[in-house]
Design a protein around this motif. Sequence first.
Motif, PDB file in Angstrom:
ATOM      1  N   SER A  76      38.346   3.821 -66.524  1.00 49.30           N
ATOM      2  CA  SER A  76      37.650   4.476 -65.409  1.00 49.30           C
ATOM      3  C   SER A  76      38.207   3.959 -64.095  1.00 49.30           C
ATOM      4  O   SER A  76      38.574   2.784 -63.990  1.00 49.30           O
ATOM      5  CB  SER A  76      36.146   4.189 -65.477  1.00 49.30           C
ATOM      6  N   GLN A  77      38.257   4.817 -63.097  1.00 45.94           N
ATOM      7  CA  GLN A  77      38.797   4.424 -61.798  1.00 45.94           C
ATOM      8  C   GLN A  77      37.715   4.006 -60.809  1.00 45.94           C
ATOM      9  O   GLN A  77      38.012   3.415 -59.784  1.00 45.94           O
ATOM     10  CB  GLN A  77      39.637   5.561 -61.213  1.00 45.94           C
ATOM     11  N   SER A  78      36.461   4.324 -61.119  1.00 49.42           N
ATOM     12  CA  SER A  78      35.360   3.983 -60.214  1.00 49.42           C
ATOM     13  C   SER A  78      34.104   3.708 -61.038  1.00 49.42           C
ATOM     14  O   SER A  78      34.026   4.072 -62.220  1.00 49.42           O
ATOM     15  CB  SER A  78      35.084   5.144 -59.249  1.00 49.42           C
ATOM     16  N   HIS A  79      33.126   3.104 -60.398  1.00 47.65           N
ATOM     17  CA  HIS A  79      31.847   2.875 -61.070  1.00 47.65           C
ATOM     18  C   HIS A  79      31.166   4.203 -61.418  1.00 47.65           C
ATOM     19  O   HIS A  79      30.547   4.328 -62.475  1.00 47.65           O
ATOM     20  CB  HIS A  79      30.926   2.018 -60.199  1.00 47.65           C
ATOM     21  N   GLU A  81      32.590   7.084 -62.187  1.00 46.90           N
ATOM     22  CA  GLU A  81      33.249   7.643 -63.367  1.00 46.90           C
ATOM     23  C   GLU A  81      32.854   6.865 -64.621  1.00 46.90           C
ATOM     24  O   GLU A  81      32.596   7.446 -65.679  1.00 46.90           O
ATOM     25  CB  GLU A  81      34.771   7.614 -63.174  1.00 46.90           C
ATOM     26  N   TYR A  82      32.798   5.550 -64.503  1.00 51.71           N
ATOM     27  CA  TYR A  82      32.392   4.672 -65.601  1.00 51.71           C
ATOM     28  C   TYR A  82      31.007   5.080 -66.130  1.00 51.71           C
ATOM     29  O   TYR A  82      30.809   5.240 -67.331  1.00 51.71           O
ATOM     30  CB  TYR A  82      32.394   3.241 -65.071  1.00 51.71           C
ATOM     31  N   LEU A  83      30.058   5.269 -65.207  1.00 45.17           N
ATOM     32  CA  LEU A  83      28.697   5.659 -65.599  1.00 45.17           C
ATOM     33  C   LEU A  83      28.663   7.064 -66.203  1.00 45.17           C
ATOM     34  O   LEU A  83      28.016   7.293 -67.224  1.00 45.17           O
ATOM     35  CB  LEU A  83      27.766   5.580 -64.396  1.00 45.17           C
ATOM     36  N   ARG A  84      29.362   7.986 -65.575  1.00 46.16           N
ATOM     37  CA  ARG A  84      29.365   9.379 -66.038  1.00 46.16           C
ATOM     38  C   ARG A  84      29.947   9.503 -67.446  1.00 46.16           C
ATOM     39  O   ARG A  84      29.381  10.173 -68.318  1.00 46.16           O
ATOM     40  CB  ARG A  84      30.150  10.258 -65.051  1.00 46.16           C
ATOM     41  N   ILE A  85      31.076   8.844 -67.693  1.00 43.85           N
ATOM     42  CA  ILE A  85      31.715   8.924 -69.013  1.00 43.85           C
ATOM     43  C   ILE A  85      30.839   8.263 -70.074  1.00 43.85           C
ATOM     44  O   ILE A  85      30.636   8.805 -71.156  1.00 43.85           O
ATOM     45  CB  ILE A  85      33.125   8.301 -68.979  1.00 43.85           C
ATOM     46  N   GLY A  86      30.310   7.085 -69.771  1.00 46.17           N
ATOM     47  CA  GLY A  86      29.451   6.396 -70.730  1.00 46.17           C
ATOM     48  C   GLY A  86      28.226   7.205 -71.094  1.00 46.17           C
ATOM     49  O   GLY A  86      27.896   7.373 -72.281  1.00 46.17           O
ATOM     50  N   GLY A  88      27.837  10.459 -70.768  1.00 46.21           N
ATOM     51  CA  GLY A  88      28.274  11.674 -71.466  1.00 46.21           C
ATOM     52  C   GLY A  88      28.576  11.415 -72.932  1.00 46.21           C
ATOM     53  O   GLY A  88      28.176  12.191 -73.806  1.00 46.21           O
ATOM     54  N   ASN A  89      29.265  10.313 -73.219  1.00 48.50           N
ATOM     55  CA  ASN A  89      29.568   9.968 -74.611  1.00 48.50           C
ATOM     56  C   ASN A  89      28.305   9.715 -75.411  1.00 48.50           C
ATOM     57  O   ASN A  89      28.165  10.183 -76.542  1.00 48.50           O
ATOM     58  CB  ASN A  89      30.492   8.742 -74.677  1.00 48.50           C
ATOM     59  N   VAL A  90      27.374   8.970 -74.843  1.00 50.21           N
ATOM     60  CA  VAL A  90      26.119   8.665 -75.542  1.00 50.21           C
ATOM     61  C   VAL A  90      25.322   9.943 -75.776  1.00 50.21           C
ATOM     62  O   VAL A  90      24.791  10.166 -76.872  1.00 50.21           O
ATOM     63  CB  VAL A  90      25.305   7.602 -74.777  1.00 50.21           C
ATOM     64  N   ASN A  91      25.245  10.809 -74.782  1.00 52.80           N
ATOM     65  CA  ASN A  91      24.527  12.080 -74.960  1.00 52.80           C
ATOM     66  C   ASN A  91      25.169  12.933 -76.047  1.00 52.80           C
ATOM     67  O   ASN A  91      24.472  13.583 -76.826  1.00 52.80           O
ATOM     68  CB  ASN A  91      24.454  12.853 -73.645  1.00 52.80           C
ATOM     69  N   MET A 115      29.241   2.316 -72.897  1.00 51.01           N
ATOM     70  CA  MET A 115      28.244   3.083 -73.659  1.00 51.01           C
ATOM     71  C   MET A 115      27.014   2.240 -73.970  1.00 51.01           C
ATOM     72  O   MET A 115      25.902   2.753 -74.008  1.00 51.01           O
ATOM     73  CB  MET A 115      28.870   3.651 -74.928  1.00 51.01           C
ATOM     74  N   ALA A 116      27.199   0.948 -74.170  1.00 52.52           N
ATOM     75  CA  ALA A 116      26.071   0.076 -74.518  1.00 52.52           C
ATOM     76  C   ALA A 116      24.958   0.142 -73.484  1.00 52.52           C
ATOM     77  O   ALA A 116      23.776   0.156 -73.829  1.00 52.52           O
ATOM     78  CB  ALA A 116      26.557  -1.367 -74.684  1.00 52.52           C
ATOM     79  N   ARG A 117      25.308   0.207 -72.206  1.00 55.63           N
ATOM     80  CA  ARG A 117      24.294   0.237 -71.145  1.00 55.63           C
ATOM     81  C   ARG A 117      23.402   1.467 -71.273  1.00 55.63           C
ATOM     82  O   ARG A 117      22.233   1.411 -70.925  1.00 55.63           O
ATOM     83  CB  ARG A 117      24.952   0.161 -69.770  1.00 55.63           C
TER      84      ARG A 117
END
Length: 170
Positions: A76-79, A81-86, A88-91, A115-117
């Motif tokens: 991820s390039q930013s926080h 993006e990090y939150l959005r991808i994590g 999205g994967n969990v959903n 994803m853990a968060r």
Amino acid sequence: SKNFICLVCKKEKFVMLNKKKFNEYVYLKKYPNVHDLVKKGVFSSGEAHYILYGINEGRSDKINLPPIDLVRLVGSQSHEEYLRIGEGNVNNFLNKGLFDKSSKVLSAGCGSGRMARHIAHILEEDCGAEFYGFDIVKSAIVWCNNNISNIYKNFYFNHINFKNDHYNPD
């Protein structure tokens, strides 16, 4: 009580909190002094403290974000993006029925807990749920243990010392 909160705060702040689903559990774990005040009856809840004082003190009811170098380590390039991808994967996993609140989850290559968060808010400790993550990047595991396992006692992170030219060259 809760009616007192409505009278004391500005209306827009109260509405904002209702929309974002305040995480009482994380807030009280992150701030044990507030937990003690709630137990003593000084505040009706962690959310009451947050509204009256925590906002102005810069406190948060969220798991801390890792430093940007650990965010970039997982691609991820930013926080944001990090939150959005994590999330999205969990959903995506939830929509496929791959786990629920009582699951035991194993995450190989868990990195800095992207994803853990998000899974932490789903797995319920009293249902026997557990999360096991491992990674070859020691600094990511240390960060997860200091920022996720210290709040969620059913989350375990372990460093696996496999050699990898990019992530673990030593």
